[in-house]
Design an enzyme around this catalytic site. Structure first.
Site, short mmCIF file in Angstrom:
data_model
loop_
_atom_site.label_atom_id
_atom_site.label_comp_id
_atom_site.label_asym_id
_atom_site.label_seq_id
_atom_site.Cartn_x
_atom_site.Cartn_y
_atom_site.Cartn_z
N ASP A 183 8.25 6.67 -3.09
CA ASP A 183 8.73 5.54 -2.29
C ASP A 183 10.01 5.06 -2.96
O ASP A 183 10.31 5.42 -4.11
CB ASP A 183 7.67 4.44 -2.25
CG ASP A 183 8.12 3.22 -1.46
OD1 ASP A 183 8.71 3.40 -0.38
OD2 ASP A 183 7.91 2.09 -1.95
N ASP B 259 12.04 1.40 -2.44
CA ASP B 259 12.17 0.02 -2.88
C ASP B 259 10.95 -0.41 -3.69
O ASP B 259 9.81 -0.25 -3.25
CB ASP B 259 12.36 -0.91 -1.68
CG ASP B 259 12.96 -2.24 -2.06
OD1 ASP B 259 13.68 -2.29 -3.08
OD2 ASP B 259 12.72 -3.24 -1.37
#
Length: 313
Positions: free
Chosen positions: A33, A35
């Site tokens: 992922d 952020d």
């Protein structure tokens, strides 16, 4: 002892010491992922670029999977490169791209338009796979309720796609609703994240809030494309032929990143630089709920920089 940890199904284990290189040796592919995992806002997590670049130097395949639909793959690749990550456009799988692929490959949308509640990035990704859209930008309210119910609709629209839209309005909600009263109109959402976490513990409403508004109005449920939906991983696997049993999903959210890994048979690693904590995972672990066990990671680290000792030297 480390071999016992790796094979015994013990979950929520700190990934450190001799266990760290053993886990990394057990995978060929890592999905990150973005952020809260490799960056926060416009700054890289300290050590993250070195981790990604060393993994690639060691021959690992690295991909970036994000539910954020506000950027194209190229925009993400440009940001990654600007922050010091060795990354290419085809390694990025965001929901703008994946929703376009879903409409093209799974839904078989050919020759029809999409009514898009979303961003310019989503529009660009749709057009890149040959799907036209209408709806991007502001849609201001005019007239009275009778006019709203009779709002002009494009007869070529065959699907409604809802992503993050900073121009979301009552008129867009109404227009999506009117299209979706046609039962053969497809209904797709990028993701169900209800909050977008910001710095200093702040947050703003996420795409899931917009999607739920449209679902409530239309009394229909959308098919979502983003994490934790299996399709996000299918996009990666179909293009690069990766083996799920030799993949590690790295994320900061239990309900999206870790659940995606569980849904797809991947090993999972929670990093504590973003949304969730070990205490959150332990609550799920002790819940007795089979579904909530899917939100319990196999391993956790304070930061992905904790992988550096196994990669350096």
């Amino acid at each position: 002892m480390t071999g016992t940890f790796l094979m015994s199904g013990v979950k929520c284990t700190p990934l450190k010491g001799a266990l760290l290189p053993q886990v990394l040796d057990s995978v060929d592919c890592l999905l990150f992922d973005c952020d809260g995992v490799i960056w926060r806002g416009d700054e890289a997590i300290p050590g993250a670029p070195q981790v990604i670049n060393l993994l690639k130097e060691r021959g690992k395949r690295v991909f970036f999977v994000t539910n954020n639909s506000s950027k194209t793959r190229k925009m993400y690749a440009d940001k990654l490169q600007a922050l010091g990550f060795n990354a290419k456009e085809d390694e990025v799988f965001g929901t703008a791209y994946c929703s376009a692929m879903y409409l093209k490959t799974v839904c078989g949308l050919q020759g029809g338009k999409v009514y898009l509640v979303g961003s310019n990035a989503m529009s660009q990704e749709l057009e890149a796979v040959g799907i036209q859209q209408t709806g991007v930008g502001p849609d201001h309210i005019h007239g009275k309720q009778g006019d709203w119910a009779a709002v002009e609709l494009d007869p070529d629209v065959k699907a409604v796609l809802v992503g993050f839209d900073d121009h979301f309005s009552y008129m867009k909600l109404n227009r999506a609703f009117q299209y979706l009263t046609q039962r053969d109109c497809l209904f797709v959402g990028t993701n169900r994240d209800t909050r977008l976490p910001l710095e200093a513990g702040k947050a703003v409403p996420g795409t899931g809030c917009l999607l739920q508004a449209v679902e409530t109005a239309a009394q229909r449920q959308a098919q979502t494309v983003g994490k934790p939906n299996h399709f996000m991983f299918d996009c990666v696997a179909s293009q690069f032929g990766v083996d799920p049993s030799r993949c590690l999903m790295v994320g900061d959210r239990l309900d999206t990143d870790i659940m995606l890994g569980s849904n797809c048979g991947l090993k999972t690693l929670l990093t504590l630089t973003g949304v969730n904590t070990v205490a959150d995972a332990e609550v799920h672990q002790k819940s007795g709920s089979a579904e909530r066990q899917g939100m319990v990671p196999d391993y956790y680290v304070e930061s992905i920089a904790d992988l550096l000792p196994a990669l350096q030297g």
